[in-house]
Design a protein around this motif. Structure first.
Motif, mmCIF file in Angstrom:
data_model
loop_
_atom_site.group_PDB
_atom_site.id
_atom_site.type_symbol
_atom_site.label_atom_id
_atom_site.label_comp_id
_atom_site.label_asym_id
_atom_site.label_seq_id
_atom_site.Cartn_x
_atom_site.Cartn_y
_atom_site.Cartn_z
ATOM 1 N N GLU A 1 -54.224 3.055 14.381
ATOM 2 C CA GLU A 1 -54.757 4.026 13.425
ATOM 3 C C GLU A 1 -56.114 4.510 13.884
ATOM 4 O O GLU A 1 -56.995 3.685 14.179
ATOM 5 C CB GLU A 1 -54.954 3.338 12.055
ATOM 6 C CG GLU A 1 -53.680 2.856 11.395
ATOM 7 C CD GLU A 1 -52.861 4.016 10.877
ATOM 8 O OE1 GLU A 1 -53.465 5.040 10.495
ATOM 9 O OE2 GLU A 1 -51.623 3.911 10.895
ATOM 10 N N LEU A 2 -56.326 5.829 13.925
ATOM 11 C CA LEU A 2 -57.635 6.352 14.313
ATOM 12 C C LEU A 2 -58.732 5.782 13.411
ATOM 13 O O LEU A 2 -59.787 5.354 13.890
ATOM 14 C CB LEU A 2 -57.658 7.884 14.213
ATOM 15 C CG LEU A 2 -56.741 8.689 15.151
ATOM 16 C CD1 LEU A 2 -56.910 10.171 14.893
ATOM 17 C CD2 LEU A 2 -57.031 8.382 16.609
ATOM 18 N N ALA A 3 -58.480 5.778 12.106
ATOM 19 C CA ALA A 3 -59.527 5.393 11.157
ATOM 20 C C ALA A 3 -59.958 3.944 11.313
ATOM 21 O O ALA A 3 -61.047 3.564 10.876
ATOM 22 C CB ALA A 3 -59.052 5.652 9.734
ATOM 23 N N SER A 4 -59.106 3.131 11.950
ATOM 24 C CA SER A 4 -59.457 1.708 12.093
ATOM 25 C C SER A 4 -60.408 1.492 13.273
ATOM 26 O O SER A 4 -60.893 0.389 13.493
ATOM 27 C CB SER A 4 -58.186 0.878 12.312
ATOM 28 O OG SER A 4 -57.682 1.176 13.610
ATOM 29 N N ASP A 5 -60.673 2.524 14.056
ATOM 30 C CA ASP A 5 -61.498 2.418 15.269
ATOM 31 C C ASP A 5 -60.910 1.421 16.273
ATOM 32 O O ASP A 5 -61.641 0.814 17.068
ATOM 33 C CB ASP A 5 -62.947 2.013 14.938
ATOM 34 C CG ASP A 5 -63.694 3.111 14.188
ATOM 35 O OD1 ASP A 5 -63.371 4.290 14.405
ATOM 36 O OD2 ASP A 5 -64.596 2.773 13.398
ATOM 37 N N LYS A 6 -59.614 1.234 16.222
ATOM 38 C CA LYS A 6 -58.910 0.359 17.181
ATOM 39 C C LYS A 6 -57.569 0.999 17.462
ATOM 40 O O LYS A 6 -56.663 0.931 16.614
ATOM 41 C CB LYS A 6 -58.653 -1.011 16.553
ATOM 42 C CG LYS A 6 -59.749 -1.997 16.745
ATOM 43 C CD LYS A 6 -59.288 -3.362 16.283
ATOM 44 C CE LYS A 6 -60.429 -4.333 16.514
ATOM 45 N NZ LYS A 6 -60.065 -5.690 16.337
ATOM 46 N N PHE A 7 -57.427 1.633 18.589
ATOM 47 C CA PHE A 7 -56.146 2.300 18.869
ATOM 48 C C PHE A 7 -56.067 2.692 20.339
ATOM 49 O O PHE A 7 -57.072 2.612 21.070
ATOM 50 C CB PHE A 7 -55.999 3.562 17.995
ATOM 51 C CG PHE A 7 -57.044 4.608 18.279
ATOM 52 C CD1 PHE A 7 -56.871 5.562 19.265
ATOM 53 C CD2 PHE A 7 -58.233 4.633 17.543
ATOM 54 C CE1 PHE A 7 -57.850 6.522 19.526
ATOM 55 C CE2 PHE A 7 -59.214 5.583 17.809
ATOM 56 C CZ PHE A 7 -59.025 6.528 18.801
ATOM 57 N N THR A 8 -54.889 3.098 20.746
ATOM 58 C CA THR A 8 -54.709 3.701 22.072
ATOM 59 C C THR A 8 -53.958 5.010 21.903
ATOM 60 O O THR A 8 -52.987 5.084 21.146
ATOM 61 C CB THR A 8 -53.893 2.775 22.996
ATOM 62 O OG1 THR A 8 -54.620 1.566 23.180
ATOM 63 C CG2 THR A 8 -53.664 3.417 24.372
ATOM 64 N N ALA B 1 -54.210 7.017 29.358
ATOM 65 C CA ALA B 1 -54.373 6.351 28.063
ATOM 66 C C ALA B 1 -55.855 6.288 27.723
ATOM 67 O O ALA B 1 -56.676 5.985 28.579
ATOM 68 C CB ALA B 1 -53.791 4.941 28.110
ATOM 69 N N HIS B 2 -56.166 6.607 26.478
ATOM 70 C CA HIS B 2 -57.533 6.467 25.972
ATOM 71 C C HIS B 2 -57.523 5.384 24.900
ATOM 72 O O HIS B 2 -56.793 5.495 23.914
ATOM 73 C CB HIS B 2 -58.022 7.786 25.371
ATOM 74 C CG HIS B 2 -58.263 8.842 26.400
ATOM 75 N ND1 HIS B 2 -58.448 10.166 26.093
ATOM 76 C CD2 HIS B 2 -58.378 8.756 27.744
ATOM 77 C CE1 HIS B 2 -58.660 10.853 27.205
ATOM 78 N NE2 HIS B 2 -58.613 10.023 28.220
ATOM 79 N N THR B 3 -58.329 4.386 25.114
ATOM 80 C CA THR B 3 -58.311 3.222 24.235
ATOM 81 C C THR B 3 -59.652 3.078 23.531
ATOM 82 O O THR B 3 -60.690 3.311 24.151
ATOM 83 C CB THR B 3 -58.037 1.971 25.094
ATOM 84 O OG1 THR B 3 -56.800 2.161 25.769
ATOM 85 C CG2 THR B 3 -57.942 0.722 24.273
ATOM 86 N N VAL B 4 -59.629 2.712 22.275
ATOM 87 C CA VAL B 4 -60.868 2.393 21.559
ATOM 88 C C VAL B 4 -60.763 0.958 21.057
ATOM 89 O O VAL B 4 -59.809 0.614 20.341
ATOM 90 C CB VAL B 4 -61.090 3.361 20.374
ATOM 91 C CG1 VAL B 4 -62.328 2.939 19.565
ATOM 92 C CG2 VAL B 4 -61.267 4.784 20.875
ATOM 93 N N ASN B 5 -61.723 0.142 21.458
ATOM 94 C CA ASN B 5 -61.828 -1.256 21.006
ATOM 95 C C ASN B 5 -60.524 -2.042 21.179
ATOM 96 O O ASN B 5 -60.159 -2.853 20.330
ATOM 97 C CB ASN B 5 -62.287 -1.317 19.528
ATOM 98 C CG ASN B 5 -63.755 -0.924 19.396
ATOM 99 O OD1 ASN B 5 -64.508 -0.934 20.380
ATOM 100 N ND2 ASN B 5 -64.174 -0.588 18.202
#
Ligand SMILES: Cc1cc2nc3c(=O)[nH]c(=O)nc-3n(C[C@H](O)[C@H](O)[C@H](O)COP(=O)(O)OP(=O)(O)OC[C@H]3O[C@@H](n4cnc5c(N)ncnc54)[C@H](O)[C@@H]3O)c2cc1C
Length: 428
Positions: free
Chosen positions: A356-363, A375-379
């Motif tokens: 989920e984008l809003a969770s600040d944890k996603f790919t 791939a773009h990954t956040v946290n």
């Protein structure tokens, strides 16, 4: 070129030092001379826009190599030395102090420098760029007295600076002339996420509007005026409007350049025995799908590109050429968000969100012709590592499966595991 020819490296930073180290590791035993024009012990640049500004990283943590490294490896490091000319016929470099040096192999690792803003007021006090340790010291010193900062440029450096400045209490506005952030690297969905993430943390954004002028009072900047007439009051301006490669030495010597020095996947330029690596090199990238006319190429401004390019170039020096074949990746830290990017998305790629984008944890995965290409990954550091393997293999995974956070993607990350799609019913 015999492997016993001395190696002269211009530029004592990430790429130059990695080349010297890798050459020694691989058994190159001829003299190595490493020249750099900065006066400081070679240091890491990534913390300059992150921990150095927030005070979390002390300067003594920045050294690229320990104090004994150069002596132990037999690397003659000379700092504060600027190379001003290159003569290919005599294989000779001219130095700013009038000296000359002969080379057998030459590696240009001269990096890049910040673009300057060409509007009235750009040379006011309080206006800074950020590339070197001296720049970071100047911004950190200015920050102590600053209440309101304006960052011009919504790329990685600008956004990292914005996050760092706001985390230590400055009110920050980012001005970006494109309608969205990170437009050069990120597709719109990621740009929108990043914009939202910064706004949620108190950073103001002025998008889609250029800068007309900077205004000052008694020689110091007090405001940024935008093309649409808006005025952003500020006492500190940091420019993050991109860099240009330091390729003049090569250009003047007649070496082929086009947005950097053109090199193959071993770092070879158009001139015999002249290599180029790091930010100054526009390198062939065989790990990416070929384009008409040959392999894709890019001038990648990242630590990985500097290190991997240097390691590939070192293999040439010891007569065991092993061209660069790594998937490009890089990272950025903004607020508590760790971005990790692998591969290079292209227009038209199918974007598949996992998490989920809003969770600040996603790919966000990017599929091209059914295969994972970027791939773009956040946290999600583990997912980033996995994505690099999937991209290297060109794994074909059904979008529904990629999008399902509970689905195990590991079986796809080995050549044998590519058969996993048979079990999951992905298209071939
Ligand atoms: C603030 C900042 C943050 C960054 N953050 C990240 C990050 O989070 N992740 C990431 O992957 N990358 C990051 N980067 C990019 C990364 O630092 C660069 O890709 C890397 O430094 C490139 O290394 P290089 O050796 O090619 O060039 P540089 O580091 O630019 O070094 C080139 C050196 O050559 C010297 N030189 C140039 N011309 C001459 C000459 N004629 N004679 C002698 N010496 C010369 C220069 O002064 C410089 O010291 C960041 C960069 C900056 C500036």
């Amino acid at each position: 070129m015999a492997r016993s020819e001395p190696l002269l490296i211009v530029g004592a930073s990430h790429a130059g030092i990695q080349l010297a180290a890798a050459a020694r590791e691989q058994g190159f035993d001829a003299p190595i001379l490493l020249l750099g024009d900065e006066p400081h012990t070679p240091y890491q640049r990534p913390p300059l826009s992150k921990g150095v500004l927030t005070g979390k990283t002390a300067e003594d943590q920045l050294a690229l190599r320990g104090p004994d490294f150069y002596r132990e490896q037999g690397i003659d490091l000379r700092l504060g030395v600027r190379v001003t000319g290159l003569d290919l016929a005599t294989r000779r470099l001219r130095l700013e102090d009038g000296g000359q040096l002969d080379f057998g192999w030459l590696a240009l690792a001269t990096g890049a420098r910040c673009r300057r803003l060409s509007v009235p007021g750009a040379d006011l006090q309080g206006v800074h760029a950020l590339r070197t340790l001296d720049d970071a010291r100047a911004v950190a010193a200015a920050l102590g007295a600053s209440q309101r900062a304006c960052v011009i440029g919504g790329g990685f450096i600008g956004l990292e600076v914005a996050a760092a400045l706001s985390s230590v209490g400055a009110s920050v506005t980012v001005v970006e002339s494109q309608p969205r952030l990170l437009a050069r690297t990120f597709p719109a969905a990621m740009s929108d996420y990043v914009a939202d993430a910064h706004r949620r943390r108190g950073v103001a954004l002025a998008l889609g509007c250029g800068v007309r002028a900077l205004h000052g009072h008694q020689g110091r900047v007090v405001a940024v005026e935008l093309v649409d007439g808006r005025r952003i009051d500020c006492d500190l301006v940091v420019l993050g409007i991109g860099v240009q490669p330091n390729s003049e030495l090569a250009e003047q010597a007649g070496i082929a350049c086009d947005n950097g020095i053109l090199v193959d996947a071993l770092g070879r330029s158009s001139a015999p025995n002249v290599l180029a690596i790091g930010d100054v090199a526009n390198m062939a990238l065989p790990a990416l799908p070929a384009v008409p006319g040959g392999p894709q190429r890019a001038r990648l401004e990242s630590i990985q590109a500097a290190n991997d390019g240097a390691r590939a170039a070192a293999t040439l020096l010891v007569d065991r050429p092993q061209p660069l074949d790594a998937v490009p990746w890089f990272w950025s830290e903004q607020h508590e968000l760790k971005f990790q990017m692998a591969g290079l998305p292209a227009p038209g790629d199918q974007a598949v969100l996992r998490g989920e984008l809003a969770s600040d944890k996603f790919t966000l995965f990017y599929l091209r012709d059914g295969a994972v290409r970027a791939a773009h990954t956040v946290n999600r550091p583990a997912e980033h590592m996995l994505a690099r393997k999937l991209i290297a293999l060109g794994a074909r995974i059904a979008p529904e499966l990629l999008a399902d956070p509970s689905a195990d993607l590991k079986p796809f990350s080995t050549p044998l595991g590519l058969r996993a799609d048979l079990f999951h019913g992905a298209p071939r």
